[in-house]
Design a protein around this motif. Structure first.
Motif, PDB file in Angstrom:
ATOM      1  N   SER A  51      38.327  33.349  56.509  1.00 26.60           N
ATOM      2  CA  SER A  51      38.111  32.995  55.118  1.00 26.60           C
ATOM      3  C   SER A  51      36.781  32.271  54.899  1.00 26.60           C
ATOM      4  O   SER A  51      36.406  32.009  53.779  1.00 26.60           O
ATOM      5  CB  SER A  51      39.268  32.128  54.617  1.00 26.60           C
ATOM      6  N   TYR A  81      36.948  39.183  47.637  1.00 26.70           N
ATOM      7  CA  TYR A  81      37.437  38.840  46.307  1.00 26.70           C
ATOM      8  C   TYR A  81      38.543  37.804  46.488  1.00 26.70           C
ATOM      9  O   TYR A  81      39.622  38.130  47.011  1.00 26.70           O
ATOM     10  CB  TYR A  81      37.975  40.065  45.564  1.00 26.70           C
ATOM     11  N   LYS A  82      38.249  36.562  46.133  1.00 30.51           N
ATOM     12  CA  LYS A  82      39.181  35.446  46.317  1.00 30.51           C
ATOM     13  C   LYS A  82      39.661  35.423  47.767  1.00 30.51           C
ATOM     14  O   LYS A  82      38.848  35.336  48.675  1.00 30.51           O
ATOM     15  CB  LYS A  82      40.313  35.511  45.306  1.00 30.51           C
ATOM     16  N   ALA A  83      40.967  35.494  48.012  1.00 28.82           N
ATOM     17  CA  ALA A  83      41.506  35.428  49.376  1.00 28.82           C
ATOM     18  C   ALA A  83      41.688  36.820  49.992  1.00 28.82           C
ATOM     19  O   ALA A  83      42.468  36.993  50.922  1.00 28.82           O
ATOM     20  CB  ALA A  83      42.837  34.685  49.370  1.00 28.82           C
TER      21      ALA A  83
END
Length: 166
Positions: A28, A73-75
């Motif tokens: 991440s 895109y985000k997580a």
């Protein structure tokens, strides 16, 4: 894996433990695209879009399979697998551990040193996945469950041809 710090504070004679989440160094972490990662879960679904509401297009049952992250895109991470299949996967299913898969029609030689003239120690069959490190000058050290040797990067998918790794 989320690591936490426990801080002690004394308030009115009692000990208060506070858990403070710290940043993980997993898949991440923001990185320059594209980059290689690996599937960390034994079962990981690729989806057609970046959310669980999108249908699963593929179920991977091979931890350590190398993937290339091509968008975020985000997580969620848009990945490409060794066969060129693209889709979205949750970042918690990926990890930064560098792996590679043997992409050759014949077994490849694993040498003691990063040189074709060095002692041959193993051969790795097509499709074998191992952890990589010590990459440079067109060679990477490939470790397949404790059996390690240097392989030419042209026979591997999961590392760039001119990439250098410690």
């Amino acid at each position: 894996m989320i690591r936490s710090l426990a801080a002690k504070a004394v308030l009115g004679g009692t000990v208060l433990l506070i858990a403070v989440p710290t940043a993980t160094l997993g898949a991440s972490t923001k990185r320059t695209l594209p980059y290689f990662a690996s599937i960390g879960a034994g079962r990981a679904r690729m989806r057609t879009g970046p959310a669980r509401i999108y249908p699963a297009s593929w179920l991977y049952q091979r931890a350590d399979l190398p993937v290339r992250v091509i968008a975020t895109y985000k997580a969620w991470r848009k990945i490409e697998d060794p066969d060129g299949v693209q889709g979205w996967m949750e970042d918690r299913l990926l990890r930064d551990a560098r792996t590679a898969i043997v992409r050759s029609s014949q077994p490849v030689e694993m040498h003691e040193q990063p040189s074709a003239n060095s002692h041959l120690v193993w051969r790795a069959a097509p499709g074998v996945v191992g952890r990589i490190g010590q990459c440079g000058s067109g060679w990477c050290r490939l470790d397949v469950k404790g059996q390690a040797g240097f392989v030419e990067t042209g026979n591997l998918w999961g590392v760039g041809p001119a990439e250098t790794l410690p």
